[in-house]
Design an enzyme around this catalytic site. Structure first.
Site, mmCIF file in Angstrom:
data_model
loop_
_atom_site.group_PDB
_atom_site.id
_atom_site.type_symbol
_atom_site.label_atom_id
_atom_site.label_comp_id
_atom_site.label_asym_id
_atom_site.label_seq_id
_atom_site.Cartn_x
_atom_site.Cartn_y
_atom_site.Cartn_z
ATOM 1 N N GLY A 95 -39.234 10.466 -52.608
ATOM 2 C CA GLY A 95 -40.155 10.411 -51.716
ATOM 3 C C GLY A 95 -40.517 8.595 -51.992
ATOM 4 O O GLY A 95 -39.477 7.892 -52.527
ATOM 5 N N LYS A 130 -51.687 11.634 -52.044
ATOM 6 C CA LYS A 130 -51.269 12.877 -51.889
ATOM 7 C C LYS A 130 -52.226 13.606 -51.011
ATOM 8 O O LYS A 130 -53.295 13.494 -50.841
ATOM 9 C CB LYS A 130 -51.012 13.756 -53.305
ATOM 10 C CG LYS A 130 -52.409 14.032 -53.789
ATOM 11 C CD LYS A 130 -52.132 14.765 -55.224
ATOM 12 C CE LYS A 130 -53.234 15.375 -55.886
ATOM 13 N NZ LYS A 130 -52.826 16.266 -56.992
ATOM 14 N N LYS A 177 -49.742 14.260 -74.654
ATOM 15 C CA LYS A 177 -50.286 14.111 -73.584
ATOM 16 C C LYS A 177 -49.459 12.909 -72.669
ATOM 17 O O LYS A 177 -48.921 13.016 -71.531
ATOM 18 C CB LYS A 177 -51.515 13.808 -73.318
ATOM 19 C CG LYS A 177 -52.330 13.622 -72.118
ATOM 20 C CD LYS A 177 -52.119 14.624 -70.784
ATOM 21 C CE LYS A 177 -53.018 14.287 -69.788
ATOM 22 N NZ LYS A 177 -52.633 15.081 -68.683
ATOM 23 N N CYS A 203 -53.167 9.560 -62.971
ATOM 24 C CA CYS A 203 -52.444 9.943 -64.223
ATOM 25 C C CYS A 203 -51.242 9.370 -64.580
ATOM 26 O O CYS A 203 -51.106 8.482 -65.696
ATOM 27 C CB CYS A 203 -52.119 11.692 -64.355
ATOM 28 S SG CYS A 203 -53.556 12.383 -64.447
#
Length: 238
Positions: free
Chosen positions: A78, A146, A29, A85
């Site tokens: 960007g 976002k 992960k 995360c």
């Protein structure tokens, strides 16, 4: 657990079922999220270089994406990643590596690149237009990290608004859903608008920080009509 996931291992999904030690599963992960964060930071630096030498980052990422070893995912340049995360996992993995005597210098650089990228627009404004932002009227479009969420965690808009206020600028912000949360941070230090038109009216500069559909679909000619100076810094390439 095998019984629970068994249907996903058969048609039409055919997803493999992996078994490993807990430490290895955790590292899958962390390593995966950190690799994606590295990819984002890398392409942001390439985008900065493209701007400096006159190359087109869209053409560059298009060409790179055809290399199957690289692929085209997470190649949208960007103003850096935010949310929970990537910032959390990059810092955690870097800390873990230092604690165990094998510091991941690539991850350390990734974190540094992302922090610098968040204020790239602010630095460009000072370099290109105004070395002194005192009393300048600036609108920030999008404050969440976002589109599609009211989450402000690690949002680039936060640091940029703080810097603008430190410079003495007058700041107005617009966001379809994030204003209530943003107001908890800045209270009456800035202005809040319910529409893009109201936010950009008579402004010296506009900074686009989140790629909301409302901002994407906004008529670009309105910037020329409504702003004092039609100078727009697009941090999301919309």
């Amino acid at each position: 657990m095998r019984k629970l996931y068994e249907p996903l291992t058969k048609d039409p999904y055919n997803i493999p079922y992996l078994v490993m030690k807990r430490r290895s599963a955790e590292m899958v992960k962390y390593a995966s999220n950190n690799f994606l964060a590295l990819k984002l930071s890398y392409i942001n630096e390439i985008a900065n270089l493209c701007q400096a030498i006159g190359a087109n980052i869209d053409d560059v990422t298009l060409g790179m994406g055809y290399d199957t070893r690289i692929g085209n995912k997470f190649f949208k340049a960007g103003i850096g990643y935010g949310g929970s995360c990537f910032p959390k996992d990059t810092k955690a993995l870097h800390w873990l590596s230092k604690q165990n005597g094998c510091e991941l210098k690539t991850i350390k650089a990734c974190i540094e690149v992302n922090e610098n990228q968040k204020i790239y627009l602010f630095d460009k404004i000072k370099q290109d237009y105004y070395s002194n932002l005192s009393l300048k009227e600036i609108a920030v479009l999008g404050v969440t990290f976002k589109a599609g969420t009211d989450d402000l965690r690690e949002s680039p808009a936060i640091e940029n608004v703080r810097l603008l206020l430190e410079e003495g600028a007058h700041v107005t912000v617009y966001d379809p859903v994030g204003l209530e949360q943003f107001q908890k941070l800045f209270q009456n230090k800035i202005n809040y608008s319910d529409s893009i038109e109201e936010a950009i009216k008579d402004k010296d500069i506009v900074m686009i920080m989140t790629d909301w559909s409302e901002i994407k679909n906004f008529n670009i000619n309105e910037y020329k009509i409504l702003m004092k100076n039609p100078v727009v810094y697009d941090g999301r390439k919309i």
